[in-house]
Design a protein around this motif. Structure first.
Motif, PDB file in Angstrom:
ATOM      1  N   UNK A 130     -29.970   6.548  -6.122  1.00  0.00           N
ATOM      2  CA  UNK A 130     -29.070   6.739  -4.986  1.00  0.00           C
ATOM      3  C   UNK A 130     -29.005   5.460  -4.168  1.00  0.00           C
ATOM      4  N   UNK A 131     -27.784   4.962  -3.994  1.00  0.00           N
ATOM      5  CA  UNK A 131     -27.546   3.839  -3.081  1.00  0.00           C
ATOM      6  C   UNK A 131     -26.275   4.165  -2.319  1.00  0.00           C
ATOM      7  N   UNK A 132     -26.463   4.868  -1.210  1.00  0.00           N
ATOM      8  CA  UNK A 132     -25.310   5.316  -0.435  1.00  0.00           C
ATOM      9  C   UNK A 132     -25.677   5.356   1.031  1.00  0.00           C
ATOM     10  N   UNK A 133     -24.853   4.720   1.850  1.00  0.00           N
ATOM     11  CA  UNK A 133     -25.075   4.700   3.290  1.00  0.00           C
ATOM     12  C   UNK A 133     -26.492   4.154   3.568  1.00  0.00           C
ATOM     13  N   UNK A 134     -27.324   4.913   4.292  1.00  0.00           N
ATOM     14  CA  UNK A 134     -28.673   4.413   4.591  1.00  0.00           C
ATOM     15  C   UNK A 134     -29.668   4.712   3.470  1.00  0.00           C
ATOM     16  N   UNK A 135     -29.243   5.442   2.456  1.00  0.00           N
ATOM     17  CA  UNK A 135     -30.125   5.783   1.345  1.00  0.00           C
ATOM     18  C   UNK A 135     -30.224   4.592   0.390  1.00  0.00           C
ATOM     19  N   UNK A 136     -31.181   3.715   0.612  1.00  0.00           N
ATOM     20  CA  UNK A 136     -31.316   2.519  -0.224  1.00  0.00           C
ATOM     21  C   UNK A 136     -32.726   2.362  -0.797  1.00  0.00           C
ATOM     22  N   UNK A 137     -33.652   3.201  -0.383  1.00  0.00           N
ATOM     23  CA  UNK A 137     -35.044   3.046  -0.793  1.00  0.00           C
ATOM     24  C   UNK A 137     -35.271   3.181  -2.287  1.00  0.00           C
TER      25      UNK A 137
ATOM     26  N   UNK B  96     -24.151   5.451 -10.533  1.00  0.00           N
ATOM     27  CA  UNK B  96     -25.184   5.410  -9.498  1.00  0.00           C
ATOM     28  C   UNK B  96     -24.732   4.662  -8.245  1.00  0.00           C
ATOM     29  N   UNK B  97     -23.933   3.602  -8.446  1.00  0.00           N
ATOM     30  CA  UNK B  97     -23.562   2.769  -7.304  1.00  0.00           C
ATOM     31  C   UNK B  97     -22.289   3.229  -6.610  1.00  0.00           C
ATOM     32  N   UNK B  98     -21.659   4.263  -7.149  1.00  0.00           N
ATOM     33  CA  UNK B  98     -20.434   4.761  -6.532  1.00  0.00           C
ATOM     34  C   UNK B  98     -20.554   6.203  -6.049  1.00  0.00           C
ATOM     35  N   UNK B  99     -21.598   6.913  -6.479  1.00  0.00           N
ATOM     36  CA  UNK B  99     -21.735   8.316  -6.089  1.00  0.00           C
ATOM     37  C   UNK B  99     -22.187   8.438  -4.642  1.00  0.00           C
ATOM     38  N   UNK B 100     -21.729   9.492  -3.975  1.00  0.00           N
ATOM     39  CA  UNK B 100     -22.202   9.755  -2.617  1.00  0.00           C
ATOM     40  C   UNK B 100     -23.429  10.661  -2.665  1.00  0.00           C
ATOM     41  N   UNK B 101     -23.941  10.996  -1.514  1.00  0.00           N
ATOM     42  CA  UNK B 101     -25.198  11.748  -1.440  1.00  0.00           C
ATOM     43  C   UNK B 101     -25.052  13.134  -2.075  1.00  0.00           C
ATOM     44  N   UNK B 102     -23.963  13.822  -1.763  1.00  0.00           N
ATOM     45  CA  UNK B 102     -23.762  15.164  -2.307  1.00  0.00           C
ATOM     46  C   UNK B 102     -23.623  15.143  -3.824  1.00  0.00           C
ATOM     47  N   UNK B 103     -22.927  14.128  -4.349  1.00  0.00           N
ATOM     48  CA  UNK B 103     -22.776  14.013  -5.798  1.00  0.00           C
ATOM     49  C   UNK B 103     -24.116  13.750  -6.471  1.00  0.00           C
ATOM     50  N   UNK B 104     -24.923  12.936  -5.831  1.00  0.00           N
ATOM     51  CA  UNK B 104     -26.265  12.666  -6.357  1.00  0.00           C
ATOM     52  C   UNK B 104     -27.103  13.941  -6.391  1.00  0.00           C
ATOM     53  N   UNK B 105     -27.104  14.676  -5.290  1.00  0.00           N
ATOM     54  CA  UNK B 105     -27.879  15.922  -5.233  1.00  0.00           C
ATOM     55  C   UNK B 105     -27.399  16.921  -6.285  1.00  0.00           C
ATOM     56  N   UNK B 106     -26.099  16.961  -6.502  1.00  0.00           N
ATOM     57  CA  UNK B 106     -25.546  17.879  -7.500  1.00  0.00           C
ATOM     58  C   UNK B 106     -26.060  17.545  -8.894  1.00  0.00           C
ATOM     59  N   UNK B 107     -26.197  16.253  -9.180  1.00  0.00           N
ATOM     60  CA  UNK B 107     -26.713  15.843 -10.488  1.00  0.00           C
ATOM     61  C   UNK B 107     -28.172  16.267 -10.663  1.00  0.00           C
ATOM     62  N   UNK B 108     -28.971  16.044  -9.634  1.00  0.00           N
ATOM     63  CA  UNK B 108     -30.380  16.416  -9.722  1.00  0.00           C
ATOM     64  C   UNK B 108     -30.525  17.925  -9.905  1.00  0.00           C
ATOM     65  N   UNK B 109     -29.784  18.695  -9.127  1.00  0.00           N
ATOM     66  CA  UNK B 109     -29.908  20.151  -9.190  1.00  0.00           C
ATOM     67  C   UNK B 109     -29.315  20.737 -10.455  1.00  0.00           C
ATOM     68  N   UNK B 110     -28.497  19.961 -11.184  1.00  0.00           N
ATOM     69  CA  UNK B 110     -27.894  20.460 -12.420  1.00  0.00           C
ATOM     70  C   UNK B 110     -28.871  20.471 -13.582  1.00  0.00           C
ATOM     71  N   UNK B 111     -29.956  19.707 -13.466  1.00  0.00           N
ATOM     72  CA  UNK B 111     -30.903  19.610 -14.568  1.00  0.00           C
ATOM     73  C   UNK B 111     -30.496  18.581 -15.611  1.00  0.00           C
ATOM     74  N   UNK B 112     -29.403  17.842 -15.356  1.00  0.00           N
ATOM     75  CA  UNK B 112     -28.933  16.842 -16.326  1.00  0.00           C
ATOM     76  C   UNK B 112     -29.735  15.551 -16.278  1.00  0.00           C
ATOM     77  N   UNK B 113     -30.368  15.269 -15.155  1.00  0.00           N
ATOM     78  CA  UNK B 113     -31.098  14.015 -14.977  1.00  0.00           C
ATOM     79  C   UNK B 113     -32.493  14.147 -15.574  1.00  0.00           C
TER      80      UNK B 113
END
Length: 548
Positions: A211-218, A272-289
């Motif tokens: 995740x690299x979106x807004x302040x989420x850079x860690x 990874x570099x274009x997804x927003x926070x909600x899209x990232x969370x959706x991927x994690x919760x889908x079990x695809x990652x």
């Protein structure tokens, strides 16, 4: 007859003394006979349902003991705008947590000094804050803010809440529960599973995302330090306390080189570099990652969803991955001494009210009150075994997990954000029930137990090394002046990294060195030395204030 008069006089005297004593006891708590005082507390650090503390079980007990209760108002909308209005008008609630605007309120004279109030009226508060008393003082020598979670010794959490490299449980089970320790071993597991399962529920499997979106850079910034055995965010020499940033160092180049190779193998999420926070969370919760790096709290919404999934193997297990064998991991946060944000008494409060409020807070700081705030009532919300260890039955765990019960009991209204200790009580029990091993282990389901047994551990952080002491932690408590070179670096470096790292990671491997050199050349022009100097001065000051 004389004896009878003497007895009557004696009884009258005892009655007068009892009344005086009762009044004295009430007054010592800041309460005259039968009076109850209601004050306002605005909490800019939390959203939630507004409530009067006396409408909760704990709050009613505190009101009976002190004659004080609070109308709690939580933030709605922009907290800085709300606090800014208070500063402009000079009108404040009696008690205020100003979150990010704390220093603005201090500069505007909105908070009153607490040193003398505490020394004179609040011995329990004084004891609670003793470890960080000097650290709590501002440049003028005054204490304005009472933070929450004052450390009282380190206790290892049972579950990973901070950063780790996470792997899908199904991948671990399928490969015989491997125990990756190095970054190469981590990606071997990810690659093996991804090749065996190119699709997940009909959609493409995502071997590794970030995740690299807004302040989420860690997720992109922090791995080089962790992989090198450093604590979060900054490089601090344990002996000299010298500070250095790592973004232009070889450890960062090594990390980016690994991601570049991962991308070349087709294992890196190109969104990874274009997804927003909600899209990232959706991927994690889908079990695809299959794998990812980051703190659990950042992806908590998705992981909480997975815990309710029909397939428990879609969930993840965290590992303290390092570059190579022999490096001691430092993923778990050390004992920390945070002094802001917190609550303070405001300038519009009369001296009498200041005393009443500080005595209320002093009552909260009593050991019995602290246990009431965190554990509740013995026999109702927790039990004590023969060894003096606190635990909860499954029924009690289910009870305290109900939001309605937590609201009514006062766990939410009078929990975090008030003066509360952290770590352990002097008897060795954890202040936070969730961190008590006896409670955590009871909360594990059958699949949790399967993995604990497979890795021969009792809790999931048993895989992690206990952190080295760091009296300066957390470094981000340092004050960086607006408009300074250090502040300029902080913003410019983030912009440069977010702009450059995608080019480095997604580049053809033959062009990696050129892309890295281009980035490093631009980075070296930034005033990072000014930033290092500010953080280093803060680190050394904090260490000195903690007597190190």
């Amino acid at each position: 007859m004389v004896k009878r008069k003497s007895l009557v006089l004696f009884l009258c005297l005892m009655l007068v003394l009892s009344v005086v004593t009762a009044c004295t006891n009430k007054e010592s708590a800041g309460q005259e006979e039968g009076e109850v005082f209601t004050y306002k507390f605005f909490n800019a650090s939390s959203t939630g349902k507004d409530v009067n503390t006396a409408d909760t079980k704990i709050g009613k007990m505190f009101e009976e003991a002190t004659g004080v209760n609070f109308d709690i108002e939580h933030i709605v909308g922009d907290s800085n705008q709300k606090i800014g209005t208070m500063i402009a008008s000079g009108e404040y609630p009696e008690l205020l947590n100003a979150q990010n605007a704390t220093n603005d309120v201090i500069d505007a004279g909105g908070f009153v000094p607490l040193n003398d109030l505490i020394e004179e009226h609040a011995p329990n508060l004084r004891k609670l804050y003793d470890p960080i008393w000097e650290k709590m003082k501002q440049e003028d020598g005054n204490i304005y803010i009472l933070p929450s979670g004052v450390s009282n010794g380190y206790i290892k959490p049972p579950n990973v809440g901070q950063s780790a490299f996470w792997i899908k449980r199904e991948a671990l089970k399928e490969q015989g529960y491997p125990h990756p320790k190095t970054i190469d071993e981590f990606f071997e597991i990810v690659e093996t599973y991804a090749k065996a399962h190119p699709k997940t529920d009909g959609a493409d499997t995502i071997p590794y995302t970030l995740l690299q979106y807004d302040w989420h850079v860690g997720q992109l910034f922090d791995p080089p330090a962790f992989l090198s055995g450093e604590q979060e965010g900054i490089m601090v020499d344990d002996e000299t306390l010298e500070v250095s940033v790592h973004h232009n160092q070889d450890i960062t180049k090594r990390w980016l080189k690994i991601l570049n190779e991962v991308n070349a193998k087709g294992l890196f999420d190109r969104e990874a570099f274009t997804q927003n926070f909600d899209e990232y969370l959706a991927k994690i919760s889908s079990g695809r990652v299959v794998g990812w790096f980051g703190p659990r709290w950042e992806s908590g919404t998705a992981l909480d969803t997975l815990e309710l999934d029909d397939d428990p193997y879609n969930d993840y297990m965290g590992f303290p991955i390092v570059f190579e064998e022999g490096i001691k991991d430092q993923y778990l946060n050390p004992e920390s001494y945070v002094t802001s944000p917190g609550m303070g008494l405001t300038s519009g409060t009369s001296e009498e009210d200041q005393v009443r409020i500080i005595k209320f807070l002093d009552h909260m700081a009593k050991l019995d009150s602290q246990k009431l705030i965190t554990w509740g009532i013995e026999g109702e919300t927790y039990e004590v075994n023969e060894e003096g260890r606190y635990y909860r039955t499954q029924e009690q765990i289910d009870l305290v997990n109900k939001e309605e019960f937590r609201d009514e009991f006062g766990f939410k209204a009078l929990g975090w954000y008030w003066p509360i200790m952290g770590g352990t009580f002097d008897d060795g029990n954890s202040v936070d029930p969730a961190v008590q091993p006896e409670v955590a282990q009871l909360a594990y389901d059958e699949v949790d137990k399967e993995f604990l047994e497979a890795y021969n551990i009792e809790t999931f952080t048993d895989l992690f090394t206990e952190p080295d002491p760091a009296p300066w932690f957390p470094f981000w408590d340092a004050v960086i002046e607006t408009g300074s070179e250090a502040q300029l670096y902080d913003q410019q470096s983030r912009d440069l990294i977010k702009r450059s790292y995608p080019d480095i990671i997604l580049a053809d491997p033959s062009k990696f060195d050129a892309e890295w050199d281009k980035f490093k050349g631009e980075f070296d022009k930034l005033p990072y030395k000014a930033y290092e100097d500010v953080i280093e001065a803060s680190v050394k000051k904090e260490a000195e204030l903690m007597g190190k």
